[in-house]
Scaffold this active site. Structure first.
Site, PDB file in Angstrom:
ATOM      1  N   ASP A  14      15.843  35.555 -34.082  1.00 51.16           N
ATOM      2  CA  ASP A  14      15.193  36.470 -32.961  1.00 51.16           C
ATOM      3  C   ASP A  14      16.184  37.535 -32.511  1.00 51.16           C
ATOM      4  OD1 ASP A  14      13.611  37.851 -31.295  1.00 51.16           O
ATOM      5  OD2 ASP A  14      12.418  35.806 -30.621  1.00 51.16           O
ATOM      6  N   ASP A  37       5.259  41.283 -30.013  1.00 57.29           N
ATOM      7  CA  ASP A  37       4.514  40.074 -30.180  1.00 57.29           C
ATOM      8  C   ASP A  37       3.103  40.318 -30.020  1.00 57.29           C
ATOM      9  OD1 ASP A  37       7.142  39.344 -29.717  1.00 57.29           O
ATOM     10  OD2 ASP A  37       6.669  37.692 -28.404  1.00 57.29           O
TER      11      ASP A  37
HETATM   12  C1  GLA Z   1      10.145  36.818 -28.960  1.00 55.68           C
HETATM   13  C2  GLA Z   1       9.391  36.363 -30.378  1.00 55.68           C
HETATM   14  C3  GLA Z   1       8.564  35.502 -30.273  1.00 55.68           C
HETATM   15  C4  GLA Z   1       8.890  34.045 -29.698  1.00 55.68           C
HETATM   16  C5  GLA Z   1       9.747  34.254 -28.423  1.00 55.68           C
HETATM   17  C6  GLA Z   1      10.521  32.972 -28.017  1.00 55.68           C
HETATM   18  O1  GLA Z   1       9.351  37.182 -28.126  1.00 55.68           O
HETATM   19  O2  GLA Z   1       8.837  37.797 -30.528  1.00 55.68           O
HETATM   20  O3  GLA Z   1       7.792  35.379 -31.324  1.00 55.68           O
HETATM   21  O4  GLA Z   1       9.846  33.538 -30.680  1.00 55.68           O
HETATM   22  O5  GLA Z   1      10.773  35.396 -28.488  1.00 55.68           O
HETATM   23  O6  GLA Z   1      11.116  33.191 -26.949  1.00 55.68           O
END
Ligand code: GLA
Length: 400
Positions: free
Chosen positions: A164, A224
Site C-alpha cells: 500500500d 477506499d
Molecule cells: C489504505 C488502503 C486500505 C487499508 C488501509 C490500512 O487506506 O486503501 O484498503 O489497507 O490503508 O491502513
C-alpha cells in the site's frame, strides 16, 4: 480450456468482438513480458478469493481473530465456495530488531505459528505493508528493507502481500511508482515462495497500464470503498470503465474489498455489490465478520453460480453494453460460450428492464438461468424482460 468445434469457436469470436476480446491484446504485449505474465497467471489464474481484516476490524485485528476467521471460513462453507486467502491488513507491524528484521507487534505473538494454523485449515494467509517508511495507519513500512521483509514473510509462510503506497509519496516521485513496485516484486520472487502481489495505490499513474508488467496480480483502481450504496455503486459502475482490457488471467483490476454483511446496505444492494464484482472479474475479498454472519450474508457471499461467473477461466472482464437512464445492462463472455448478463437498476424505484439479443450478438432462441433465484427461466427469443428492484440486479446466464 475445453476444445471447441470450429462453429463454436467462430461464434465465440463473434461475441468477443462485440464485447471486446481480451485475448487479442496478448499479441500486442512485448515478447519480453510474457514469462512474467505466465508466472503471474500461475499465481492468480482467476481473481483471488478470500477475506481481509480491514473493512470490519481495522486496527482491532489480532491473532485470535484471524484464527477464528479461518475456522469460520471453513465452517460457514466459504472455503467450499472458493474463498482461500485469510489476509491481515494494516496494524500487525511492530518494531525492527537490531538486524533490521521486521517483527509483529504484541497483537500477533507468533506469525509463523499463525500461518501454520491457517495452512492447517487448507487456507492461505496474506499480509500487508507499504513501500514507504510508514503504512497508512502509521506503522512500520518496508522502505529500504524490501528484500529483508520479503524474506521474513516467506519464512513465516506468507502467501499474499498487499503493498500500500501510503507514505511512499514522501520518499518517491509519482513516476517512480512502477519501479518501486517492481522492486518488491523482485524481492518476493527472489524468496522462491509463490506470493500473490496486490498493488494498492488507489489507481494512481493509471496503474492498470503497468501493474501487470511489474508483477502485480491485482491492483486497486480507486480509493477506499465504504459500506454504503453511493460508495459501492460509484466505484463499481462508474470508476471501472475503460480498464477492462488490462485485466486477465494472472492480473486483475481490483475495485476494493467487499462490504457485504457489514450493515450499511440492504440485501438487494449487497446482491448488486456481489453481482457487479463478479461481472468485473474482481477479486472477491470478503470484508465482514465471518464468525457471526447471518444466513442472508452467507448466501450472498457463497452464491456458487455468481462466483462461477467471477471465476470464469476465460478471465474476460465484463462491461456495460447498454444504458437507459439508471438502467444498465452488463455482459461478460464466459469460457464455455455462455454469456453472463446483469440487468442493474441504479434507480430508487422498481424498473422493468429488457435485454435484446442483438446488443449481445445473439439471434434466435436461448435458454436463460437466473443466478440469484437459481432457476431455469426457459428459452427466450429476441429478448428477455424482467422487473428489477430499486438498487437491484437480475443476473442471468444465457446459453449459446
Ligand atoms: C489504505 C488502503 C486500505 C487499508 C488501509 C490500512 O487506506 O486503501 O484498503 O489497507 O490503508 O491502513
Amino acid at each position: 480450456m475445453a476444445l471447441r468445434s470450429p462453429v463454436e469457436c467462430s461464434k465465440r469470436t463473434a461475441i468477443s468482438h462485440t464485447l471486446g476480446n481480451g485475448m487479442h491484446r496478448l499479441y500486442l504485449l512485448p515478447i519480453l513480458l510474457l514469462p512474467s505474465l505466465l508466472a503471474a497467471a500461475d499465481l492468480a489464474p482467476t481473481p483471488p478469493m478470500g477475506w481481509n481484516s480491514w473493512n470490519k476490524f481495522a486496527e482491532k485485528v489480532d491473532d485470535k481473530t484471524v484464527r477464528e476467521i479461518a475456522d469460520a471460513m471453513v465452517s460457514s462453507g466459504m472455503k467450499d465456495a472458493g474463498y482461500v486467502y485469510v489476509n491481515i491488513d494494516d496494524t500487525w507491524e511492530g518494531e525492527r530488531d537490531a538486524q533490521g528484521n521486521i517483527q509483529a507487534n504484541s497483537k500477533f505473538p507468533d506469525m509463523k505459528a499463525l500461518a501454520d494454523y491457517v495452512h492447517g485449515k487448507g487456507l492461505k494467509i496474506g499480509i500487508y505493508s507499504s513501500p514507504g517508511p510508514k503504512t497508512c495507519a502509521g506503522f512500520e513500512g518496508s522502505y529500504q528493507h524490501e528484500a529483508q521483509d520479503a524474506k521474513t514473510w516467506a519464512a513465516w509462510g506468507i502467501d499474499y502481500l498487499k503493498y500500500d503506497w501510503c507514505s511512499a509519496d514522501k520518499v518517491y516521485k509519482p513516476e517512480e511508482m512502477p519501479a518501486v513496485y517492481k522492486k518488491m516484486n523482485d524481492a518476493l520472487k527472489a524468496t522462491g515462495r509463490p506470493i500473490v502481489f496486490s498493488l494498492c495505490q488507489y489507481g494512481l499513474q493509471d496503474v492498470w497500464k503497468w501493474g501487470a508488467s511489474v508483477g502485480g496480480n491485482l491492483w486497486r483502481t480507486t480509493g477506499d470503498i465504504e459500506d454504503n450504496w453511493k460508495s459501492m455503486s460509484t466505484i463499481g459502475f462508474d470508476k471501472q470503465i475503460g480498464h477492462e482490457q488490462y485485466s486477465g488471467p494472472g492480473h486483475w483490476n481490483d475495485p476494493d474489498m467487499l462490504e457485504i454483511g457489514n450493515g450499511g446496505m440492504n440485501r438487494i444492494e449487497y446482491e448488486t455489490h456481489m453481482s457487479l464484482w463478479a461481472m468485473l472479474a474482481a477479486p472477491l475479498l470478503a470484508g465482514n465478520d465471518l464468525r457471526s454472519m447471518d444466513d442472508t450474508t452467507r448466501d450472498i457471499l457463497t452464491n456458487k453460480e455468481v462466483i462461477a461467473v467471477d471465476q470464469d477461466s476465460l478471465g474476460q472482464q465484463g462491461r456495460m453494453i447498454s444504458r437507459t437512464g439508471v438502467a444498465q445492462v452488463w455482459a461478460r463472455q464466459l469460457d464455455n460460450g455462455d454469456l453472463a448478463v446483469a440487468l442493474f437498476n441504479r434507480g430508487d424505484v422498481m424498473a422493468e428492464m429488457s435485454v435484446e439479443w442483438p446488443v449481445l450478438g445473439l439471434t434466435g432462441k436461448h435458454k436463460i438461468r437466473d443466478l440469484w433465484h437459481h432457476a431455469n427461466m426457459g428459452a427466450f427469443r429476441d429478448q428477455y424482460t424482467t422487473e428489477v428492484a430499486a438498487h437491484g440486479v437480475v443476473m442471468l446466464r444465457i446459453a449459446r
